[in-house]
Design an enzyme around this catalytic site. Structure first.
Site, PDB file in Angstrom:
ATOM      1  N   TRP A 132       0.864  -1.191   0.000  1.00 31.15           N
ATOM      2  CA  TRP A 132       0.000   0.000   0.000  1.00 31.15           C
ATOM      3  C   TRP A 132       0.900   1.240   0.000  1.00 31.15           C
ATOM      4  CZ3 TRP A 132      -2.139   2.537   4.910  1.00 31.15           C
ATOM      5  CH2 TRP A 132      -3.154   3.443   4.623  1.00 31.15           C
ATOM      6  N   ASP A 212      -1.356  -5.877   9.235  1.00 32.73           N
ATOM      7  CA  ASP A 212      -2.336  -4.906   8.757  1.00 32.73           C
ATOM      8  C   ASP A 212      -3.577  -5.694   8.375  1.00 32.73           C
ATOM      9  OD1 ASP A 212      -3.899  -3.081   7.424  1.00 32.73           O
ATOM     10  OD2 ASP A 212      -2.214  -2.073   6.437  1.00 32.73           O
ATOM     11  N   LYS A 247     -13.826  -0.611   6.037  1.00 32.55           N
ATOM     12  CA  LYS A 247     -14.338  -1.451   4.947  1.00 32.55           C
ATOM     13  C   LYS A 247     -15.481  -2.332   5.433  1.00 32.55           C
ATOM     14  CE  LYS A 247     -10.325   0.057   3.499  1.00 32.55           C
ATOM     15  NZ  LYS A 247      -9.929   0.947   2.462  1.00 32.55           N
TER      16      LYS A 247
HETATM   17  C1  LMR Z   1      -6.818   2.107  -0.493  1.00 35.42           C
HETATM   18  O1  LMR Z   1      -5.802   1.420  -0.464  1.00 35.42           O
HETATM   19  O2  LMR Z   1      -7.278   2.579  -1.528  1.00 35.42           O
HETATM   20  C2  LMR Z   1      -7.562   2.397   0.786  1.00 35.42           C
HETATM   21  O3  LMR Z   1      -6.932   1.798   1.854  1.00 35.42           O
HETATM   22  C3  LMR Z   1      -7.847   3.825   0.985  1.00 35.42           C
HETATM   23  C4  LMR Z   1      -6.643   4.615   1.370  1.00 35.42           C
HETATM   24  O4  LMR Z   1      -6.686   5.272   2.415  1.00 35.42           O
HETATM   25  O5  LMR Z   1      -5.637   4.595   0.651  1.00 35.42           O
END
Ligand code: LMR
Length: 398
Positions: A132, A212, A247
């Protein structure tokens, strides 16, 4: 002369910055497969019925707006701990687990990062490649050096042997961030057997796992999605778990999450908790109430909880159904390659092998927004946009 005239502007955020761009796009047929937000078949992100009911009860019964405790309300923390770990898990019944209410899953990650920088100032954090995009930002802001471990092989599948080889060499005390389910951005999760090997390797290395768990319930089920967590719990090692209710409760704008601390024993947990509370107090002091009260109200009522589990199942089934429709749509549109792997992936995301240029073409020529080099949110597909999206992907990949 402006004081900050020489300050270079920062690039927009990889996900939320892209959403700003999407909102500013005036094309009526634009499609967001960008931010990790669930939408239903009508293209909206609904308020869950259980959340509406909990809201009504809170409003009717509210008597005060007094501060929550630093780590949050026990009426929230206990049920959340039980949901994440299982009420009768030995780690819970032996007092190894303490759960704290944080502002969102991101807040939980940041508290964990700040905590690590206090209790082990020389620790680095290891992140999967890819991960992420906000992970390196959060832990960088907490002052942790960032290291990378490999995740995908050249075939686009999880390369477990290379992954384990690198984890074996992680210095004792370093933090390894693991996506408990619905790996973001690939959608590729370890199997139960692979989780056992990961848990063994991390335990042998003496590393500190940080899980996570932003998507509990979106892969195979609320309990099934915790299989990696349980594999690590069984080793009896110290670990942290960051949860989110953005979510699975669709409480995105309430910023409600949790950080759970699991010590090797109850004494270690209590000490770590005291440091975590000091970290929180010097940051946001104590958590915002409302989202946590919603979650606590639902989890305190067995009938509401059952209804909520059904709502999570509906969202999960739609996402998994969308995967099948997407694969079918790509085939029908003549998009080159086999798309079968998408069916084995879980959660909202899959990483299409697009690359920056094709991602830019999708956005600029077709109004289809995806993240980075090709992360798509399959939850964003509807009967209305599926065909044009698949045609656009087929065109840019031809
Ligand atoms: C995402 O990965 O799109 C979500 O977790 C929203 C975010 O805060 O990035």
């Amino acid at each position: 002369m402006a004081m900050f005239a020489d300050l270079e502007p920062r690039a927009p955020d990889a996900i939320l910055g892209l959403m700003e761009r999407f909102r500013a796009d005036v094309r009526p047929d634009k499609v967001s497969l960008a931010s990790g937000v669930y939408v239903d078949e009508s293209g909206t992100t609904p308020v869950l019925d259980t959340v509406r009911e909990a809201d009504a009860r809170i409003l009717a019964g509210q008597t005060t707006k007094v501060y929550k405790p630093i780590g949050g309300d026990p009426a929230y923390n206990g049920p959340v701990r039980d949901l994440v770990f299982g009420a009768d898990h030995p780690a819970v019944t032996s007092g190894r687990v303490e759960t704290m209410h944080t502002p969102g899953g991101t807040g939980a990650l940041r508290v964990a990062g700040d905590l690590v920088s206090v209790i082990n100032p020389t620790a680095s954090i290891w992140l999967s490649t890819p991960t992420w995009p906000n992970h390196p930002q959060v832990f960088g802001a907490a002052g942790l050096p960032i290291r990378a471990y490999p995740y995908l092989g050249a075939d686009g599948e999880l390369d477990i042997d290379t992954l384990l080889g690198v984890l074996k060499g992680v210095p004792a005390g370093d933090v390894v961030l693991l996506h408990t389910c619905c790996h973001n951005p690939t959608g590729i999760d370890p199997t139960a057997e692979q989780w056992e090997r990961i848990a063994d390797t991390i335990t042998e290395a003496g590393a500190l796992p940080l899980l996570d768990f932003a998507y509990q319930g979106f892969a195979d089920g609320l309990s099934e999605d915790a299989r990696g967590l349980r594999a690590l719990l069984a080793r009896g090692i110290t670990m942290f778990v960051a949860s989110s209710f953005s979510k699975n409760f669709a409480l995105y704008d309430e910023r409600v999450g949790a950080l759970s601390i699991v010590g090797a024993d109850a004494d270690e947990t209590a000490t770590l908790l005291s440091h975590a509370k000091a970290t929180i107090r010097s940051n946001y002091s104590n958590p915002p109430a409302h989202g946590g009260e919603i979650v606590a109200t639902v989890l305190a009522d067995p009938a509401l909880t059952e209804q909520w589990v059904g709502e999570v199942t509906t969202m999960r089934d739609r996402i998994n159904g969308n995967r099948a429709r997407f694969v079918e749509g790509l085939r029908a549109a003549g998009a080159p390659g086999s798309h079968e792997a998408l069916l084995r992936q879980r959660g909202m995301f899959s990483l299409l092998p697009l690359g920056e240029d094709r991602v830019a073409r999708l956005r600029d020529e077709f109004g289809v927004y995806v993240v980075g080099k090709g992360r798509v949110n399959v939850a964003g597909l509807t009967a209305h946009n599926l065909e044009p999206v698949c045609r656009a992907i087929a065109t840019v990949t031809a």
